[in-house]
Design an enzyme around this catalytic site. Sequence first.
Site, PDB file in Angstrom:
ATOM      1  N   GLN A  81       0.514  -1.178  -0.024  1.00  0.00           N
ATOM      2  CA  GLN A  81      -0.043   0.054  -0.155  1.00  0.00           C
ATOM      3  C   GLN A  81       0.726   1.275   0.039  1.00  0.00           C
ATOM      4  O   GLN A  81       2.205   1.490   0.371  1.00  0.00           O
ATOM      5  CB  GLN A  81      -0.891  -0.201   1.335  1.00  0.00           C
ATOM      6  CG  GLN A  81      -0.082  -0.328   2.557  1.00  0.00           C
ATOM      7  CD  GLN A  81      -1.105  -0.831   3.563  1.00  0.00           C
ATOM      8  OE1 GLN A  81      -2.045  -0.712   3.579  1.00  0.00           O
ATOM      9  NE2 GLN A  81      -0.210  -1.093   4.863  1.00  0.00           N
ATOM     10  N   ASP A 136       0.751   0.078  13.685  1.00  0.00           N
ATOM     11  CA  ASP A 136       1.151   1.353  14.468  1.00  0.00           C
ATOM     12  C   ASP A 136       1.660   1.077  15.865  1.00  0.00           C
ATOM     13  O   ASP A 136       1.916   1.947  16.365  1.00  0.00           O
ATOM     14  CB  ASP A 136      -0.114   2.413  14.196  1.00  0.00           C
ATOM     15  CG  ASP A 136      -1.266   1.743  14.938  1.00  0.00           C
ATOM     16  OD1 ASP A 136      -1.580   1.827  16.112  1.00  0.00           O
ATOM     17  OD2 ASP A 136      -2.289   1.702  14.279  1.00  0.00           O
ATOM     18  N   ASP A 187       1.026 -12.766   6.967  1.00  0.00           N
ATOM     19  CA  ASP A 187      -0.271 -12.707   6.720  1.00  0.00           C
ATOM     20  C   ASP A 187      -1.123 -13.091   7.923  1.00  0.00           C
ATOM     21  O   ASP A 187      -0.671 -14.326   8.559  1.00  0.00           O
ATOM     22  CB  ASP A 187      -0.556 -13.361   5.674  1.00  0.00           C
ATOM     23  CG  ASP A 187      -2.139 -13.514   5.333  1.00  0.00           C
ATOM     24  OD1 ASP A 187      -2.764 -12.862   5.409  1.00  0.00           O
ATOM     25  OD2 ASP A 187      -2.463 -14.787   4.781  1.00  0.00           O
ATOM     26  N   ASP A 206      -7.216  -5.406  14.383  1.00  0.00           N
ATOM     27  CA  ASP A 206      -7.171  -4.065  14.268  1.00  0.00           C
ATOM     28  C   ASP A 206      -6.990  -3.904  12.632  1.00  0.00           C
ATOM     29  O   ASP A 206      -5.817  -3.611  12.249  1.00  0.00           O
ATOM     30  CB  ASP A 206      -6.064  -3.297  15.045  1.00  0.00           C
ATOM     31  CG  ASP A 206      -5.986  -1.816  14.642  1.00  0.00           C
ATOM     32  OD1 ASP A 206      -7.110  -1.367  14.207  1.00  0.00           O
ATOM     33  OD2 ASP A 206      -5.156  -1.353  15.202  1.00  0.00           O
ATOM     34  N   SER A 208      -7.889  -2.675   8.636  1.00  0.00           N
ATOM     35  CA  SER A 208      -8.384  -1.331   7.743  1.00  0.00           C
ATOM     36  C   SER A 208      -9.647  -1.888   7.228  1.00  0.00           C
ATOM     37  O   SER A 208     -10.117  -2.911   7.500  1.00  0.00           O
ATOM     38  CB  SER A 208      -7.354  -0.961   6.821  1.00  0.00           C
ATOM     39  OG  SER A 208      -6.644  -1.808   6.136  1.00  0.00           O
ATOM     40  N   ASP A 209     -10.130  -1.147   6.362  1.00  0.00           N
ATOM     41  CA  ASP A 209     -11.462  -1.645   5.631  1.00  0.00           C
ATOM     42  C   ASP A 209     -11.483  -2.632   4.504  1.00  0.00           C
ATOM     43  O   ASP A 209     -10.152  -2.981   4.406  1.00  0.00           O
ATOM     44  CB  ASP A 209     -12.038  -0.100   4.892  1.00  0.00           C
ATOM     45  CG  ASP A 209     -12.254   0.917   5.718  1.00  0.00           C
ATOM     46  OD1 ASP A 209     -13.060   0.704   6.414  1.00  0.00           O
ATOM     47  OD2 ASP A 209     -11.865   1.846   5.321  1.00  0.00           O
TER      48      ASP A 209
END
Length: 341
Positions: A81, A136, A187, A206, A208-209
């Site tokens: 990404q 993060d 993964d 946690d 992401s979309d």
Amino acid sequence: MAEGAQSAAELPVKRPREEEEEQNGGASVQMEQNNGSTTELPDCMPSVIPGWFSEISPMWPGEAHSLKVEKILFQGKSDYQNVIVFESSTYGKVLVLDGVIQLTERDECAYQEMITHLPLCSIQNPKKVLVIGGGDGGVLREVSRHASVEKIDICEIDKMVVDVSKQFFPSVAVGYEDPRVTLHVGDGVAFLKAVPEGTYDAVIVDSSDPIGPAQELFEKPFFESVARALRPGGVVCTQAESIWLHMHIIEDIVANCRQIFKGSVNYAWTTVPTYPSGVIGFMLCSTEGPSVDFKTPINPIDADESHVKTKGPLKFYNSEIHSAAFCLPSFARNVIESKAK
């Protein structure tokens, strides 16, 4: 200043939308610098007016949230990404992945504290915790507040997110400094499949979309792997989108979880101003075994201040907001309850 950093005065200015669409087909974004030259920004850095970042995505069509940019601190592309960090005028530093805000210094507490303490404060003495995603480090920071926890595994697919967070968000990535933490870069789906049955007291997803590398984390086989990795009466909490934007996704998540988790299945939510629609939800489930009442915390972290010196005080979570998080507006409650029938 990181390589490629630029001040607000150097931020590019977008051409009129009609001209951009005619010349670029709406795919890339060409910007005009103050000196008259042009540069092409990554697709994940659209700009509506000069000096502003706007979050545009098919996940929330017809709307965008904008933040004024003071300085771009980092731009990079990992194997998975686009990664951007910028200094905003009102929310501090901002982490953006593929054009979507992941956290800001100002409001990250509302997400990190809730996704962690909603599950961990609902069971007695959690000892082994797995975090999927969360590169993060914010969830690690919150898990490490719990003195009963002996082992914290985190599986994050993108090492760049970890490294960038340590560099630009040290108060968030402080969780990596805890000796109970083991980082596995890879993964999360494959990691869970390899975990022995009944290993963890809690799993926190946690993600992401549900587009790109996170898509599998919203599908039924993944939830089945989570359930297998949990002990009887173990708990999972996963990011579960916005009731204002994604009820169709939430419906599917609830339906899958009710088939897989034979204990308790609940939906909670919190406010995060820089997330789309200003809210984000959580799916909380337990496996068959000792009963779990997610709405009533039995392991109150806000009563224990031993963690404050190293992690800082809790800014958002408390026992009252824990219980209140499960109070849903009627339109969402009706849809979610209908999946229980």
